[in-house]
Design a protein around this motif. Structure first.
Motif, mmCIF file in Angstrom:
data_model
loop_
_atom_site.group_PDB
_atom_site.id
_atom_site.type_symbol
_atom_site.label_atom_id
_atom_site.label_comp_id
_atom_site.label_asym_id
_atom_site.label_seq_id
_atom_site.Cartn_x
_atom_site.Cartn_y
_atom_site.Cartn_z
ATOM 1 N N LEU A 140 -11.675 -31.250 38.500
ATOM 2 C CA LEU A 140 -11.958 -30.016 39.225
ATOM 3 C C LEU A 140 -11.363 -28.816 38.495
ATOM 4 O O LEU A 140 -10.600 -28.968 37.543
ATOM 5 C CB LEU A 140 -11.405 -30.111 40.652
ATOM 6 N N ASP A 141 -11.704 -27.622 38.958
ATOM 7 C CA ASP A 141 -11.259 -26.379 38.330
ATOM 8 C C ASP A 141 -10.342 -25.631 39.290
ATOM 9 O O ASP A 141 -10.784 -24.806 40.078
ATOM 10 C CB ASP A 141 -12.477 -25.531 37.967
ATOM 11 N N HIS A 142 -9.042 -25.922 39.207
ATOM 12 C CA HIS A 142 -8.088 -25.326 40.146
ATOM 13 C C HIS A 142 -6.906 -24.649 39.445
ATOM 14 O O HIS A 142 -5.920 -24.314 40.090
ATOM 15 C CB HIS A 142 -7.589 -26.406 41.121
ATOM 16 N N THR A 213 -10.771 -26.276 44.357
ATOM 17 C CA THR A 213 -11.504 -25.990 43.131
ATOM 18 C C THR A 213 -12.284 -24.697 43.263
ATOM 19 O O THR A 213 -12.715 -24.329 44.362
ATOM 20 C CB THR A 213 -12.482 -27.134 42.786
#
Length: 306
Positions: A140-142, A213
């Motif tokens: 994910l993009d966190h 995310t």
């Protein structure tokens, strides 16, 4: 067999309006799996009479406190309750150090072993290969190392057609039929064709948990066509810039991902404490993906019903 999701905590950074920090309990073919463990998770498990002693696998998405601060307390309670069975934990590599430091500092003497499995946030991994299901990670993009998790049943055996069941079939014959095999006489002559005595297997079910995310189309290939998707929706669309800055998603982001992945149903959660009422978030998400549900604490979501 069961494929049941219970929401234990649905809020984001802090508890608010009776909502707790993130945690979910998945009953997958009577194997109990805990997903994230925010502060207060063990109280929620008690509240909803969950079978804590049967939790053998815990998946932690990332190390922000609202997803992990309840873990050490839960481990300690398991120990005090006399647990002896091994516990499997999956999460960022620093999670192992966090657990070890707290166990040492509190002089905990665990009567069971913890098997820690570090999860690579850069690529999807097969984390658990059970006889009935698999679990893969979803990067994910966190802004920090963070993963979601995909739970998918393995292909099921064919079903015996009881209306056409012959009395001369042995247990071995029935097992062979479930594996899709034809039955033959000792001389090689066909005795029973599999398609005559069996029905197609039941559909294998799937659930994806996409924790914190930003909007991230890279996850689409991992979740395409799944039955049920949980995707964080911390903010409404009018806070889209704030969501991007904080590496979070909006209701529209979550719904767009669900629509593009063509999932069966979407559950949104991880609500910001700015929202006391949740219906506006639900209605906004439904404008893009009508089959959207709210993550409501204590509620069970049966994937058979999806």
């Amino acid at each position: 067999m069961a494929f049941q999701l219970k929401i234990l905590g649905s809020n984001s950074a802090t508890p608010a309006y009776g909502r707790h920090q993130t945690s979910q309990l998945l009953n997958l073919e009577n194997h109990y799996i805990l997903i994230d463990c925010g502060e207060g998770t063990q109280m929620q498990l008690l509240r909803y009479k969950a079978k804590v002693s049967r939790i053998n696998h815990i998946f932690i998405s990332h190390l922000h406190g609202d997803h992990v601060f309840g873990l050490v307390g839960l481990i300690n309670t398991m120990n005090l309750n006399g647990r002896t069975e091994d516990l499997n934990i999956y999460g960022p590599y620093k999670l192992s150090d966090m657990i070890s430091v707290q166990m040492r500092a509190t002089h905990a003497n665990l009567k069971f072993s913890i098997h820690f499995n570090a999860v690579d946030y850069r690529q999807s991994q097969l984390l658990l290969d059970h006889s009935l299901f698999t679990v893969h990670s979803i990067p994910l993009d966190h802004g920090i190392e963070c993963n979601g998790f995909l739970f998918r049943e393995k292909e099921k055996p064919r079903r015996i057609n009881k209306e056409k069941l012959s009395p001369d079939l042995s247990v071995t014959d029935i097992l062979d039929l479930k594996e899709g095999k034809d039955l033959y006489h000792p001389d090689g002559q066909l005795r029973y064709a599999n398609e005559v005595l069996t029905l197609a297997p039941k559909k294998s079910r799937s659930y994806a948990y996409c924790s914190d995310t930003r909007y991230c189309e890279a996850i689409l290939s991992h979740i395409k066509g799944i039955d049920l998707l949980y995707h964080e929706a911390t903010f409404m669309h009018n806070q889209a810039e704030k969501a991007r800055e904080r590496y979070h998603s909006t209701t529209i982001d979550a719904a767009s991902i669900a629509s593009k992945a063509r999932v069966g149903k979407l559950i949104i959660g991880h609500y910001s404490s700015r929202y006391q009422e949740l219906e506006p978030l639900l209605e906004e998400a439904k404008t893009v993906f009508p089959d959207t549900l709210l993550a409501l604490e204590g509620k069970d979501y049966f994937i058979d019903d999806i």
